[in-house]
Design a protein around this motif. Structure first.
Motif, PDB file in Angstrom:
ATOM      1  N   ALA A  58      83.918 -45.332 -37.728  1.00  0.00           N
ATOM      2  CA  ALA A  58      83.854 -44.846 -36.344  1.00  0.00           C
ATOM      3  C   ALA A  58      82.758 -45.555 -35.549  1.00  0.00           C
ATOM      4  CB  ALA A  58      83.637 -43.338 -36.321  1.00  0.00           C
ATOM      5  N   ARG A  59      81.583 -45.684 -36.130  1.00  0.00           N
ATOM      6  CA  ARG A  59      80.475 -46.369 -35.433  1.00  0.00           C
ATOM      7  C   ARG A  59      80.770 -47.847 -35.244  1.00  0.00           C
ATOM      8  NH1 ARG A  59      74.632 -45.185 -37.600  1.00  0.00           N
ATOM      9  NH2 ARG A  59      74.238 -46.567 -35.865  1.00  0.00           N
ATOM     10  N   SER A  60      81.351 -48.473 -36.257  1.00  0.00           N
ATOM     11  CA  SER A  60      81.683 -49.895 -36.168  1.00  0.00           C
ATOM     12  C   SER A  60      82.766 -50.133 -35.120  1.00  0.00           C
ATOM     13  CB  SER A  60      82.130 -50.420 -37.532  1.00  0.00           C
ATOM     14  OG  SER A  60      81.065 -50.354 -38.449  1.00  0.00           O
ATOM     15  N   ARG A  61      83.763 -49.243 -35.082  1.00  0.00           N
ATOM     16  CA  ARG A  61      84.813 -49.376 -34.072  1.00  0.00           C
ATOM     17  C   ARG A  61      84.201 -49.316 -32.679  1.00  0.00           C
ATOM     18  NH1 ARG A  61      90.578 -46.244 -33.383  1.00  0.00           N
ATOM     19  NH2 ARG A  61      90.887 -46.855 -31.221  1.00  0.00           N
ATOM     20  N   ALA A  62      83.340 -48.341 -32.432  1.00  0.00           N
ATOM     21  CA  ALA A  62      82.707 -48.212 -31.113  1.00  0.00           C
ATOM     22  C   ALA A  62      81.895 -49.461 -30.773  1.00  0.00           C
ATOM     23  CB  ALA A  62      81.825 -46.968 -31.078  1.00  0.00           C
ATOM     24  N   PHE A  63      81.156 -49.991 -31.751  1.00  0.00           N
ATOM     25  CA  PHE A  63      80.358 -51.196 -31.529  1.00  0.00           C
ATOM     26  C   PHE A  63      81.242 -52.378 -31.150  1.00  0.00           C
ATOM     27  CE2 PHE A  63      78.840 -55.234 -33.231  1.00  0.00           C
ATOM     28  CZ  PHE A  63      77.658 -55.378 -32.514  1.00  0.00           C
ATOM     29  N   TYR A  64      82.275 -52.632 -31.953  1.00  0.00           N
ATOM     30  CA  TYR A  64      83.129 -53.792 -31.708  1.00  0.00           C
ATOM     31  C   TYR A  64      83.973 -53.646 -30.446  1.00  0.00           C
ATOM     32  CZ  TYR A  64      81.665 -55.981 -36.003  1.00  0.00           C
ATOM     33  OH  TYR A  64      80.913 -56.573 -36.977  1.00  0.00           O
ATOM     34  N   GLU A  65      84.334 -52.428 -30.073  1.00  0.00           N
ATOM     35  CA  GLU A  65      85.052 -52.242 -28.810  1.00  0.00           C
ATOM     36  C   GLU A  65      84.211 -52.753 -27.643  1.00  0.00           C
ATOM     37  OE1 GLU A  65      88.123 -48.547 -29.336  1.00  0.00           O
ATOM     38  OE2 GLU A  65      86.020 -48.027 -29.073  1.00  0.00           O
ATOM     39  N   LYS A  66      82.920 -52.447 -27.660  1.00  0.00           N
ATOM     40  CA  LYS A  66      82.019 -52.898 -26.599  1.00  0.00           C
ATOM     41  C   LYS A  66      81.691 -54.381 -26.731  1.00  0.00           C
ATOM     42  CE  LYS A  66      79.906 -48.416 -25.856  1.00  0.00           C
ATOM     43  NZ  LYS A  66      78.697 -47.608 -25.992  1.00  0.00           N
ATOM     44  N   ALA A  67      81.420 -54.827 -27.960  1.00  0.00           N
ATOM     45  CA  ALA A  67      81.006 -56.217 -28.176  1.00  0.00           C
ATOM     46  C   ALA A  67      82.128 -57.218 -27.898  1.00  0.00           C
ATOM     47  CB  ALA A  67      80.501 -56.389 -29.610  1.00  0.00           C
ATOM     48  N   LEU A  68      83.357 -56.851 -28.189  1.00  0.00           N
ATOM     49  CA  LEU A  68      84.473 -57.787 -28.038  1.00  0.00           C
ATOM     50  C   LEU A  68      85.173 -57.701 -26.686  1.00  0.00           C
ATOM     51  CD1 LEU A  68      86.013 -57.446 -31.619  1.00  0.00           C
ATOM     52  CD2 LEU A  68      84.575 -59.305 -30.736  1.00  0.00           C
ATOM     53  N   ALA A  69      84.890 -56.660 -25.918  1.00  0.00           N
ATOM     54  CA  ALA A  69      85.538 -56.483 -24.608  1.00  0.00           C
ATOM     55  C   ALA A  69      85.347 -57.687 -23.675  1.00  0.00           C
ATOM     56  CB  ALA A  69      85.052 -55.203 -23.941  1.00  0.00           C
ATOM     57  N   PRO A  70      84.151 -58.289 -23.604  1.00  0.00           N
ATOM     58  CA  PRO A  70      83.999 -59.453 -22.723  1.00  0.00           C
ATOM     59  C   PRO A  70      84.884 -60.640 -23.122  1.00  0.00           C
ATOM     60  CG  PRO A  70      81.849 -58.555 -23.281  1.00  0.00           C
ATOM     61  CD  PRO A  70      82.854 -57.860 -24.154  1.00  0.00           C
ATOM     62  N   LEU A  71      85.356 -60.662 -24.353  1.00  0.00           N
ATOM     63  CA  LEU A  71      86.241 -61.731 -24.816  1.00  0.00           C
ATOM     64  C   LEU A  71      87.710 -61.397 -24.589  1.00  0.00           C
ATOM     65  CD1 LEU A  71      84.478 -62.494 -28.222  1.00  0.00           C
ATOM     66  CD2 LEU A  71      84.190 -63.682 -26.047  1.00  0.00           C
ATOM     67  N   GLY A  72      87.964 -60.228 -24.001  1.00  0.00           N
ATOM     68  CA  GLY A  72      89.332 -59.805 -23.770  1.00  0.00           C
ATOM     69  C   GLY A  72      89.970 -59.133 -24.970  1.00  0.00           C
ATOM     70  N   TYR A  73      89.158 -58.799 -25.978  1.00  0.00           N
ATOM     71  CA  TYR A  73      89.663 -58.143 -27.182  1.00  0.00           C
ATOM     72  C   TYR A  73      89.556 -56.633 -27.045  1.00  0.00           C
ATOM     73  CZ  TYR A  73      90.303 -61.996 -30.493  1.00  0.00           C
ATOM     74  OH  TYR A  73      90.778 -63.088 -31.158  1.00  0.00           O
ATOM     75  N   GLY A  74      90.527 -55.950 -27.642  1.00  0.00           N
ATOM     76  CA  GLY A  74      90.516 -54.500 -27.702  1.00  0.00           C
ATOM     77  C   GLY A  74      91.233 -54.061 -28.968  1.00  0.00           C
ATOM     78  N   VAL A  75      91.292 -52.762 -29.199  1.00  0.00           N
ATOM     79  CA  VAL A  75      91.992 -52.241 -30.362  1.00  0.00           C
ATOM     80  C   VAL A  75      93.494 -52.405 -30.134  1.00  0.00           C
ATOM     81  CG1 VAL A  75      92.491 -50.185 -31.737  1.00  0.00           C
ATOM     82  CG2 VAL A  75      90.158 -50.618 -30.953  1.00  0.00           C
ATOM     83  N   ILE A  76      94.137 -53.095 -31.045  1.00  0.00           N
ATOM     84  CA  ILE A  76      95.576 -53.314 -30.987  1.00  0.00           C
ATOM     85  C   ILE A  76      96.285 -52.342 -31.928  1.00  0.00           C
ATOM     86  CG2 ILE A  76      97.455 -54.961 -31.402  1.00  0.00           C
ATOM     87  CD1 ILE A  76      95.643 -55.749 -29.060  1.00  0.00           C
ATOM     88  N   MET A  77      95.644 -52.062 -33.074  1.00  0.00           N
ATOM     89  CA  MET A  77      96.275 -51.209 -34.074  1.00  0.00           C
ATOM     90  C   MET A  77      95.204 -50.472 -34.872  1.00  0.00           C
ATOM     91  SD  MET A  77      98.771 -52.454 -37.192  1.00  0.00           S
ATOM     92  CE  MET A  77      99.956 -53.142 -36.063  1.00  0.00           C
TER      93      MET A  77
END
Length: 68
Positions: A13-32
């Motif tokens: 859960a913590r890692s998901r929240a971190f990567y959602e914020k960290a990868l957003a500027p690259l246009g990445y989000g949760v796909i699955m």
């Protein structure tokens, strides 16, 4: 060619929240997201762009911890 990359994390859960914020500027989000109940083992979250998850994290535990 590398198709996707994944690794285990200690707190999904913590890692998901971190990567959602960290990868957003690259246009990445949760796909699955796949639950442990669905896999019968670890839960997984796939991040990507354009509908293709190519960066995965899983509830595999801390690095160095023996897996079951």
């Amino acid at each position: 060619m590398i198709d996707h990359l994944g690794f285990p994390v200690a707190d999904l859960a913590r890692s998901r929240a971190f990567y959602e914020k960290a990868l957003a500027p690259l246009g990445y989000g949760v796909i699955m997201a796949v639950s442990a109940e669905e896999t019968g083992g670890a839960a997984h979250v796939g991040f990507g762009a354009d509908g293709k998850p190519d960066f995965w994290i899983s509830s595999g535990g801390a690095i160095g911890r023996p897996r079951d």
